[in-house]
Scaffold this motif. Sequence first.
Motif, PDB file in Angstrom:
ATOM      1  N   PHE A  57       0.865  -1.181   0.000  1.00 45.57           N
ATOM      2  CA  PHE A  57       0.000   0.000   0.000  1.00 45.57           C
ATOM      3  C   PHE A  57       0.900   1.228   0.000  1.00 45.57           C
ATOM      4  O   PHE A  57       1.717   1.417   0.903  1.00 45.57           O
ATOM      5  CB  PHE A  57      -0.913   0.014   1.219  1.00 45.57           C
ATOM      6  CG  PHE A  57      -1.809   1.213   1.272  1.00 45.57           C
ATOM      7  CD1 PHE A  57      -3.003   1.230   0.575  1.00 45.57           C
ATOM      8  CD2 PHE A  57      -1.456   2.327   2.021  1.00 45.57           C
ATOM      9  CE1 PHE A  57      -3.835   2.348   0.608  1.00 45.57           C
ATOM     10  CE2 PHE A  57      -2.278   3.436   2.069  1.00 45.57           C
ATOM     11  CZ  PHE A  57      -3.469   3.456   1.366  1.00 45.57           C
ATOM     12  N   LEU A  58       0.742   2.068  -1.011  1.00 51.89           N
ATOM     13  CA  LEU A  58       1.594   3.244  -1.189  1.00 51.89           C
ATOM     14  C   LEU A  58       0.738   4.499  -1.112  1.00 51.89           C
ATOM     15  O   LEU A  58      -0.257   4.632  -1.838  1.00 51.89           O
ATOM     16  CB  LEU A  58       2.316   3.192  -2.536  1.00 51.89           C
ATOM     17  CG  LEU A  58       3.199   1.962  -2.795  1.00 51.89           C
ATOM     18  CD1 LEU A  58       3.692   1.956  -4.238  1.00 51.89           C
ATOM     19  CD2 LEU A  58       4.376   1.948  -1.832  1.00 51.89           C
ATOM     20  N   ASN A  59       1.141   5.427  -0.274  1.00 52.05           N
ATOM     21  CA  ASN A  59       0.379   6.661  -0.151  1.00 52.05           C
ATOM     22  C   ASN A  59       0.422   7.491  -1.422  1.00 52.05           C
ATOM     23  O   ASN A  59      -0.525   8.236  -1.719  1.00 52.05           O
ATOM     24  CB  ASN A  59       0.899   7.485   1.029  1.00 52.05           C
ATOM     25  CG  ASN A  59       0.170   7.153   2.320  1.00 52.05           C
ATOM     26  OD1 ASN A  59      -0.972   6.695   2.302  1.00 52.05           O
ATOM     27  ND2 ASN A  59       0.821   7.371   3.447  1.00 52.05           N
ATOM     28  N   ARG A  78      -4.182  -3.474  -3.587  1.00 53.23           N
ATOM     29  CA  ARG A  78      -3.120  -3.245  -2.601  1.00 53.23           C
ATOM     30  C   ARG A  78      -3.662  -3.229  -1.175  1.00 53.23           C
ATOM     31  O   ARG A  78      -2.942  -3.522  -0.218  1.00 53.23           O
ATOM     32  CB  ARG A  78      -2.410  -1.918  -2.897  1.00 53.23           C
ATOM     33  CG  ARG A  78      -1.640  -1.872  -4.216  1.00 53.23           C
ATOM     34  CD  ARG A  78      -1.111  -0.468  -4.487  1.00 53.23           C
ATOM     35  NE  ARG A  78      -0.430  -0.363  -5.762  1.00 53.23           N
ATOM     36  CZ  ARG A  78       0.868  -0.598  -5.958  1.00 53.23           C
ATOM     37  NH1 ARG A  78       1.628  -0.945  -4.927  1.00 53.23           N
ATOM     38  NH2 ARG A  78       1.405  -0.465  -7.142  1.00 53.23           N
ATOM     39  N   LEU A  79      -4.949  -2.876  -1.044  1.00 51.95           N
ATOM     40  CA  LEU A  79      -5.571  -2.832   0.281  1.00 51.95           C
ATOM     41  C   LEU A  79      -5.597  -4.198   0.960  1.00 51.95           C
ATOM     42  O   LEU A  79      -5.640  -4.286   2.196  1.00 51.95           O
ATOM     43  CB  LEU A  79      -7.001  -2.294   0.168  1.00 51.95           C
ATOM     44  CG  LEU A  79      -7.150  -0.825  -0.249  1.00 51.95           C
ATOM     45  CD1 LEU A  79      -8.592  -0.537  -0.637  1.00 51.95           C
ATOM     46  CD2 LEU A  79      -6.703   0.095   0.876  1.00 51.95           C
ATOM     47  N   ILE A  80      -5.592  -5.275   0.152  1.00 56.42           N
ATOM     48  CA  ILE A  80      -5.657  -6.620   0.734  1.00 56.42           C
ATOM     49  C   ILE A  80      -4.424  -7.474   0.412  1.00 56.42           C
ATOM     50  O   ILE A  80      -4.321  -8.593   0.919  1.00 56.42           O
ATOM     51  CB  ILE A  80      -6.931  -7.356   0.288  1.00 56.42           C
ATOM     52  CG1 ILE A  80      -6.994  -7.483  -1.232  1.00 56.42           C
ATOM     53  CG2 ILE A  80      -8.172  -6.653   0.833  1.00 56.42           C
ATOM     54  CD1 ILE A  80      -8.147  -8.334  -1.727  1.00 56.42           C
ATOM     55  N   THR A  81      -3.512  -6.952  -0.412  1.00 53.86           N
ATOM     56  CA  THR A  81      -2.309  -7.735  -0.730  1.00 53.86           C
ATOM     57  C   THR A  81      -1.115  -7.361   0.144  1.00 53.86           C
ATOM     58  O   THR A  81      -0.234  -8.203   0.360  1.00 53.86           O
ATOM     59  CB  THR A  81      -1.913  -7.571  -2.206  1.00 53.86           C
ATOM     60  OG1 THR A  81      -1.721  -6.175  -2.503  1.00 53.86           O
ATOM     61  CG2 THR A  81      -2.996  -8.131  -3.121  1.00 53.86           C
ATOM     62  N   PRO A 139       6.292   2.591   2.118  1.00 56.47           N
ATOM     63  CA  PRO A 139       5.234   1.607   1.832  1.00 56.47           C
ATOM     64  C   PRO A 139       4.732   0.954   3.106  1.00 56.47           C
ATOM     65  O   PRO A 139       5.488   0.725   4.050  1.00 56.47           O
ATOM     66  CB  PRO A 139       5.936   0.593   0.922  1.00 56.47           C
ATOM     67  CG  PRO A 139       7.392   0.716   1.257  1.00 56.47           C
ATOM     68  CD  PRO A 139       7.599   2.164   1.583  1.00 56.47           C
ATOM     69  N   LEU A 140       3.446   0.664   3.111  1.00 53.81           N
ATOM     70  CA  LEU A 140       2.855  -0.103   4.210  1.00 53.81           C
ATOM     71  C   LEU A 140       2.827  -1.560   3.776  1.00 53.81           C
ATOM     72  O   LEU A 140       2.147  -1.921   2.815  1.00 53.81           O
ATOM     73  CB  LEU A 140       1.436   0.385   4.503  1.00 53.81           C
ATOM     74  CG  LEU A 140       0.669  -0.389   5.589  1.00 53.81           C
ATOM     75  CD1 LEU A 140       1.357  -0.253   6.941  1.00 53.81           C
ATOM     76  CD2 LEU A 140      -0.776   0.113   5.670  1.00 53.81           C
ATOM     77  N   VAL A 141       3.601  -2.388   4.458  1.00 50.04           N
ATOM     78  CA  VAL A 141       3.650  -3.814   4.152  1.00 50.04           C
ATOM     79  C   VAL A 141       3.581  -4.600   5.458  1.00 50.04           C
ATOM     80  O   VAL A 141       3.824  -4.076   6.533  1.00 50.04           O
ATOM     81  CB  VAL A 141       4.945  -4.202   3.392  1.00 50.04           C
ATOM     82  CG1 VAL A 141       4.978  -3.568   2.024  1.00 50.04           C
ATOM     83  CG2 VAL A 141       6.185  -3.830   4.193  1.00 50.04           C
TER      84      VAL A 141
END
Length: 228
Positions: A57-59, A78-81, A139-141
């Motif tokens: 998830f990238l802002n 990306r919200l669920i991966t 990134p949110l990972v």
Amino acid sequence: MQEPKIESPLNPLPPVIVALVMVMGGIEAVLSLGANGLIGGPGAVGWRLTAMQDYAFLNTVFDWMMQNGRFPPEHLMRLITYPFVHYNATHAIMVVVFLLALGKMVGEVFRAWAVLTVFFGAAIGGALAYGLLTGDPRPLVGGYPAVYGLIGAFTFLMWMKLGALGENRNRAFVLIGFLLGIQLIFALLFGGDHTWVADLAGFATGFVLSFVVSPGGWTHVLAKVRGN
């Protein structure tokens, strides 16, 4: 004569949790093996970076979608991966440990679809909070926001149990308070990022969703509203 029934000393994990762990662990295994040159050849070293670019998830991407009013499926996913891509093996292992522990406790009460609703609902809630409130370019990972959703579901179960026993329901929030306290200490000592926003939002999402998806949850909510 009836033979004695031998029970396993270990209670089996709910299948839905096993499936999530296998997917998460399998992806991390491939990325780690590739990074160490054990599979995939020289190009495999960059697999993790490519996975982050494609599935984190990238802002920057989120801001583009919000500004343009366009929401392509390859970016919405990306919200669920992002929960299935991690910074390294240690990051993934810690998430899997929490997933096994909390998933077992929640999965023994919730149906499989309810567990998945909490897991992915918390992932979505965490990502949206990260995008709307932080503007962090990193990134949110990782699966922590989704796992924090399961912590929210576990807190809900404790909250309900304490209420049924006539005890102080605030005790149900000890676990989340402890975990957030540890995060705060680490942030003060080593410098932190804004992922705690996603984690807290994941917890809140999981807790709220549990009112609806838990066994008898919606009926219980209506009963409370009607004062029964």
